[in-house]
Design a protein around this motif. Structure first.
Motif, short mmCIF file in Angstrom:
data_model
loop_
_atom_site.label_atom_id
_atom_site.label_comp_id
_atom_site.label_asym_id
_atom_site.label_seq_id
_atom_site.Cartn_x
_atom_site.Cartn_y
_atom_site.Cartn_z
N UNK A 33 25.80 25.83 -35.57
CA UNK A 33 25.63 25.81 -34.01
C UNK A 33 25.30 27.24 -33.38
N UNK A 34 24.24 28.34 -34.07
CA UNK A 34 23.27 29.35 -33.86
C UNK A 34 22.90 29.54 -34.60
N UNK A 35 21.98 30.23 -33.90
CA UNK A 35 20.21 30.63 -35.09
C UNK A 35 20.44 31.90 -34.94
N UNK A 36 21.39 33.19 -34.48
CA UNK A 36 21.27 33.94 -34.84
C UNK A 36 21.61 34.38 -36.40
N UNK A 37 22.05 33.96 -36.80
CA UNK A 37 22.82 34.05 -38.13
C UNK A 37 22.83 32.97 -39.05
N UNK A 38 21.71 32.05 -39.81
CA UNK A 38 21.50 31.32 -40.33
C UNK A 38 22.52 31.87 -41.99
N UNK A 39 23.41 30.66 -41.84
CA UNK A 39 24.55 30.30 -42.96
C UNK A 39 24.19 30.67 -44.84
N UNK A 40 24.96 30.66 -45.01
CA UNK A 40 24.38 31.02 -46.53
C UNK A 40 26.01 30.35 -47.76
N UNK A 41 25.46 29.26 -48.18
CA UNK A 41 25.80 28.66 -49.30
C UNK A 41 26.30 29.23 -50.22
N UNK A 42 28.17 28.94 -50.21
CA UNK A 42 28.75 29.74 -51.24
C UNK A 42 29.49 28.93 -51.75
N UNK A 43 30.12 26.90 -51.57
CA UNK A 43 30.63 26.77 -52.72
C UNK A 43 30.27 25.12 -52.33
#
Length: 147
Positions: free
Chosen positions: A56-66
Motif C-alpha cells: 500500500x506504500x512505496x516508501x518501504x518495500x515489503x520483505x518476504x520472510x515466510x
C-alpha cells in the motif's frame, strides 16, 4: 512439540543453489533435486518481484520472510551479500520460534565455515560444501533446534 526441519537451501545471487540438505523427508519427491532447487528459487524470485506492486506504500518495500503452505512453511532471508537462505519446516508448533534468529545463525555458520574459508571457490558449480565442516556444523545446529 519439537520443530521438524525438512531441508535447507542456500542460493547465490544469480539463483545457483550452493547447498541443498534434506534433514527429514516431508513428502516423496515428485521432481528431481536440481529441478526442485530451480522451482523454489523461481517462486521466491517471483514473489519478491510481486510484493512491491501489492504494497500500500512505496516508501518501504515489503520483505518476504515466510510462505505458509499448511502443514509446511518456507522461511527465507536474503543476506546483505546476496545469499538467499531457505529453511523448510513444519508449520505446526513453530510459532514460538524466532525463525529470523535461526536464519541469522545459519548465515553466521555459512560465513564462518564457507565464505571465510580460503579453500572455497564461490564460482564452483554446486558450491562443493557437502561433507565439509559447514555441513557437519549445520547438521548439529539443525538437530539442536528439533529437540
Amino acid at each position: 512439540m519439537p520443530n521438524v526441519i525438512y531441508d535447507l537451501l542456500i542460493y547465490r545471487r544469480d539463483g545457483t543453489c550452493l547447498y541443498n540438505r534434506t534433514f527429514t523427508s516431508a513428502v516423496p519427491p515428485t521432481v528431481e533435486k536440481e529441478e526442485r532447487e530451480k522451482l523454489v528459487y523461481g517462486m521466491l524470485f517471483s514473489l519478491k518481484e510481486l510484493l512491491p506492486s501489492l504494497s500500500p506504500t512505496s516508501t518501504a518495500p515489503p520483505t518476504l520472510k515466510s510462505i505458509n503452505l499448511p502443514p509446511l512453511t518456507l522461511y527465507t532471508t536474503t543476506s546483505p551479500t546476496g545469499y538467499t537462505i531457505v529453511l523448510h519446516a513444519a508449520a505446526a508448533g513453530s510459532s514460538h520460534c524466532d525463525w529470523d534468529e535461526r536464519l541469522r545463525k545459519i548465515y553466521e555458520v555459512w560465513t564462518e565455515k564457507v565464505v571465510m574459508c580460503g579453500m572455497w571457490d564461490p564460482n564452483k558449480e554446486g558450491g562443493g560444501v557437502e561433507d565439509t565442516e559447514f555441513d557437519r556444523e549445520i547438521c548439529n545446529v539443525i538437530r539442536s533446534w528439533e529437540k
